[in-house]
Structures are given as C-alpha cells and as structure tokens.
Design a protein around this motif. Structure first.
Motif, PDB file in Angstrom:
ATOM      1  N   MET A 186       1.523  11.446   4.661  1.00 17.01           N
ATOM      2  CA  MET A 186       2.652  10.489   4.340  1.00 17.01           C
ATOM      3  C   MET A 186       4.200  11.182   4.827  1.00 17.01           C
ATOM      4  SD  MET A 186       1.683   8.479   0.881  1.00 17.01           S
ATOM      5  CE  MET A 186       3.116   7.213   0.987  1.00 17.01           C
ATOM      6  N   GLY A 195       1.822  -3.881   4.557  1.00 17.67           N
ATOM      7  CA  GLY A 195       1.761  -2.510   4.874  1.00 17.67           C
ATOM      8  C   GLY A 195       0.101  -2.497   5.023  1.00 17.67           C
ATOM      9  N   ASP A 240       2.256  10.127   9.453  1.00 20.12           N
ATOM     10  CA  ASP A 240       0.801   9.842   9.680  1.00 20.12           C
ATOM     11  C   ASP A 240      -0.063   8.738   8.722  1.00 20.12           C
ATOM     12  OD1 ASP A 240       0.163  11.461  12.197  1.00 20.12           O
ATOM     13  OD2 ASP A 240       0.527  13.060  10.606  1.00 20.12           O
ATOM     14  N   ILE A 295      -3.042   7.208   6.521  1.00 21.89           N
ATOM     15  CA  ILE A 295      -4.267   7.670   5.719  1.00 21.89           C
ATOM     16  C   ILE A 295      -5.604   7.053   6.299  1.00 21.89           C
ATOM     17  CG2 ILE A 295      -2.774   8.516   3.716  1.00 21.89           C
ATOM     18  CD1 ILE A 295      -4.425   6.179   2.384  1.00 21.89           C
ATOM     19  N   LEU A 329       0.507   4.105  -2.667  1.00 19.86           N
ATOM     20  CA  LEU A 329       0.561   5.605  -2.477  1.00 19.86           C
ATOM     21  C   LEU A 329       1.669   6.481  -2.943  1.00 19.86           C
ATOM     22  CD1 LEU A 329      -0.867   5.086   1.278  1.00 19.86           C
ATOM     23  CD2 LEU A 329      -2.206   5.715  -0.650  1.00 19.86           C
ATOM     24  N   ARG A 330       2.723   6.053  -2.792  1.00 17.14           N
ATOM     25  CA  ARG A 330       3.876   6.922  -3.241  1.00 17.14           C
ATOM     26  C   ARG A 330       3.649   7.064  -4.567  1.00 17.14           C
ATOM     27  NH1 ARG A 330       6.517   4.385   1.037  1.00 17.14           N
ATOM     28  NH2 ARG A 330       6.666   2.399   0.056  1.00 17.14           N
ATOM     29  N   ARG A 340      13.674   8.583   0.587  1.00 18.44           N
ATOM     30  CA  ARG A 340      12.148   8.476   0.891  1.00 18.44           C
ATOM     31  C   ARG A 340      12.112   9.472   2.142  1.00 18.44           C
ATOM     32  NH1 ARG A 340       9.546   2.619   2.084  1.00 18.44           N
ATOM     33  NH2 ARG A 340       8.113   3.989   3.365  1.00 18.44           N
ATOM     34  N   THR A 369       0.830  -1.209  -0.066  1.00 14.86           N
ATOM     35  CA  THR A 369       0.047  -0.021  -0.088  1.00 14.86           C
ATOM     36  C   THR A 369       0.759   1.260   0.014  1.00 14.86           C
ATOM     37  OG1 THR A 369      -0.381  -0.419   2.326  1.00 14.86           O
ATOM     38  CG2 THR A 369      -2.158  -0.886   0.995  1.00 14.86           C
ATOM     39  N   GLN A 393      -9.071  -1.436   9.723  1.00 15.11           N
ATOM     40  CA  GLN A 393      -8.814  -1.882   8.266  1.00 15.11           C
ATOM     41  C   GLN A 393      -8.685  -3.568   8.343  1.00 15.11           C
ATOM     42  OE1 GLN A 393      -5.025  -0.629   6.945  1.00 15.11           O
ATOM     43  NE2 GLN A 393      -5.734   1.481   7.469  1.00 15.11           N
ATOM     44  N   ARG A 437       6.558   6.891  12.812  1.00 10.97           N
ATOM     45  CA  ARG A 437       5.917   5.610  12.326  1.00 10.97           C
ATOM     46  C   ARG A 437       6.026   4.522  13.020  1.00 10.97           C
ATOM     47  NH1 ARG A 437       9.182   5.280   7.140  1.00 10.97           N
ATOM     48  NH2 ARG A 437       7.803   3.434   6.488  1.00 10.97           N
ATOM     49  N   ARG A 452      -3.092  -2.094   8.802  1.00 13.98           N
ATOM     50  CA  ARG A 452      -2.729  -1.514   9.703  1.00 13.98           C
ATOM     51  C   ARG A 452      -3.093  -1.162  11.013  1.00 13.98           C
ATOM     52  NH1 ARG A 452       1.633   0.458   6.087  1.00 13.98           N
ATOM     53  NH2 ARG A 452       3.501   1.701   6.869  1.00 13.98           N
TER      54      ARG A 452
HETATM   55  P1  AMP Z   1       5.056   1.897   4.124  1.00 17.34           P
HETATM   56  O1  AMP Z   1       5.814   2.105   2.958  1.00 17.34           O
HETATM   57  O2  AMP Z   1       4.231   0.858   4.289  1.00 17.34           O
HETATM   58  O3  AMP Z   1       5.934   2.255   5.297  1.00 17.34           O
HETATM   59  O4  AMP Z   1       3.995   3.200   3.985  1.00 17.34           O
HETATM   60  C1  AMP Z   1       4.327   4.628   3.856  1.00 17.34           C
HETATM   61  C2  AMP Z   1       3.197   5.504   4.368  1.00 17.34           C
HETATM   62  O5  AMP Z   1       2.256   5.226   3.512  1.00 17.34           O
HETATM   63  C3  AMP Z   1       2.774   5.146   5.649  1.00 17.34           C
HETATM   64  O6  AMP Z   1       3.348   5.681   6.687  1.00 17.34           O
HETATM   65  C4  AMP Z   1       0.968   5.876   5.581  1.00 17.34           C
HETATM   66  O7  AMP Z   1       1.313   7.099   5.743  1.00 17.34           O
HETATM   67  C5  AMP Z   1       0.838   5.084   4.496  1.00 17.34           C
HETATM   68  N1  AMP Z   1       0.224   3.946   4.589  1.00 17.34           N
HETATM   69  C6  AMP Z   1       0.603   2.777   3.886  1.00 17.34           C
HETATM   70  N2  AMP Z   1      -0.215   1.807   4.059  1.00 17.34           N
HETATM   71  C7  AMP Z   1      -1.338   2.405   4.831  1.00 17.34           C
HETATM   72  C8  AMP Z   1      -2.364   1.718   5.531  1.00 17.34           C
HETATM   73  N3  AMP Z   1      -2.708   0.499   5.455  1.00 17.34           N
HETATM   74  N4  AMP Z   1      -3.223   2.653   6.275  1.00 17.34           N
HETATM   75  C9  AMP Z   1      -2.800   3.904   6.472  1.00 17.34           C
HETATM   76  N5  AMP Z   1      -1.608   4.767   5.740  1.00 17.34           N
HETATM   77  C10 AMP Z   1      -0.818   3.704   5.106  1.00 17.34           C
END
Ligand code: AMP
Length: 205
Positions: A53, A85, A57, A59, A35-36, A139, A31, A92, A150, A88
């Motif tokens: 992000m 990911g 925080d 989302i 998002l990225r 990043r 995920t 969810q 985080r 979380r």
């Molecule tokens: P990650 O690469 O999985 O550490 O995700 C990077 C960022 O994306 C997180 O710090 C959140 O801001 C957002 N994100 C990713 N997955 C989720 C999720 N399941 N719920 C909420 N935010 C998420």
C-alpha cells in the motif's frame, strides 16, 4: 441495492459512495479503508499489506477477493452495499461476478467517475495541503510519486474492469469534474433511468 463505484484515485469515488450509501441506507465498503484499518491495528493482514500500500502497488487478487467475500456476508450488508475501490482488476471483477451468482445476488449498477489526470493531480494537491493546514495525518500513499503510480496502476488494469461491466450492460459513466452535489444528482438520475429501462424491458417481454 448493490452498486460499485469505479474511478481513478482522487476522482471522488469515496465521497460519492458515502453520499449514495447514506441516501439508500446501505453500507459503504471501501477496500482501501478496510486495508488501512488493518494496517493501523497492526494485525497479520495489516503487516502483510502495508508495504504494498505504501508503494502504491495493488495487493493480490486472491487476498482482496477473500476479504470482500467475507465482508459482504456480514449482517449489515444484507440490505445491500456500495463497493468503493473494488474490483480493480479484471480477475477481481470476474471473481466477484461468480461470487454474486453463487450467492444468488445481482448488481444494480456500476458507476464510473471520469476525471482527467491533470484534474486528479490538482485534487490531490488540495487534499494534501488541506490536511496539512488542519493538522490532519496525511495518507502515506497520497505522496505525489506514489499517487502517480496509483493512477498508472488504474490506467493499466482498471479499464478492463470498465469494459467488462459495459459488456454486461451495467456501466454508467459519470462526469466526475462537476461539484459534489451535481455529481450525486447525475448518479441518481442514471440509476433511475436504468430502473425505468429495466421495467420497460419487463413490460415488453
Ligand atoms: P484506495 O483507498 O481505494 O485508493 O486504496 C488504497 C490502496 O489499498 C491501494 O493503492 C492498494 O494498495 C490497496 N487496495 C485497495 N483496494 C484494492 C483492490 N481492490 N485490489 C488491490 N489492492 C487494493
């Protein structure tokens, strides 16, 4: 095959999820990556999530549930997927379980990678300095302050997710401190043990 990888940021979830997906010929769904790439493309979704992000925080549950629900309907997910990911938060996890029931689908296993917090900080330091030395982009959320946030977010919200999957008998704990190949091997062993015990349960009724 449908599996989930849980664990704090920097625990190696992404690496293990990729190895697992390749081994079983299924899709790796991160995920964070979804998002990225939305942020990079400058899409409406990207604009909506960028500041959250960047500050470490999460989302909203509703938004991420919608994204995952839509993505797993894509053709390339028919054979299965490795979620990295997500989920979380407990909301969810519950929403995802409801979604699977609706789609008449089941999870095979949930792996949680355990790494102590000192180990995590060491890893993130290496990740940032490696990227710096190679001239790769760093990043924005790998900044130490954001990274600590985080980890805190993970500690606050995600232990309920682990508890949830433990209660329904899917959680498998993996020692994430070992080297990459050892962790991958342990995951494979745990998966086959789970299958063996399910077959035994079916045989004994
Ligand atoms: P990650 O690469 O999985 O550490 O995700 C990077 C960022 O994306 C997180 O710090 C959140 O801001 C957002 N994100 C990713 N997955 C989720 C999720 N399941 N719920 C909420 N935010 C998420």
């Amino acid at each position: 095959m449908r599996v989930i990888f849980l664990g704090p940021p920097g625990a190696g979830k992404g690496t293990q999820a990729k190895i697992f997906a390749k081994k079983y010929g299924i899709i790796h769904l991160s995920t964070g990556d979804i998002l990225r790439s939305a942020v990079m493309s400058g899409s409406k979704l990207g604009k909506q999530v960028q500041s959250l992000m960047d500050s470490g925080d999460l989302i909203s549950d509703t938004l991420i549930n919608q994204i995952v629900s839509k993505r797993i309907d894509d053709k390339d997910c028919l054979n299965g997927f490795v979620l990295d990911g997500y989920p979380r938060t407990i909301m969810q996890a519950i929403a995802f379980q409801d979604l699977l029931v609706l789609k008449r689908s089941v999870l095979d296993a949930v792996f949680e990678l355990k790494v102590d917090e000192d180990g995590l900080l060491k890893r993130i330091r290496t990740r940032v300095s490696d990227a710096f030395e190679r001239g790769y982009p760093i990043r924005s959320d790998d900044d130490f302050k954001v990274f600590s946030k985080r980890i805190l977010e993970f500690r606050k919200k995600s232990f309920l997710v682990s508890q949830y999957y433990a209660k329904i008998g899917l959680l498998k704990i993996v020692d994430g401190r070992a080297d990459i190949n050892k962790v991958a091997l342990e995951i494979e062993t745990l998966l086959s043990k789970g299958r063996d015990s399910r077959i035994k349960d079916m045989e004994t009724g």
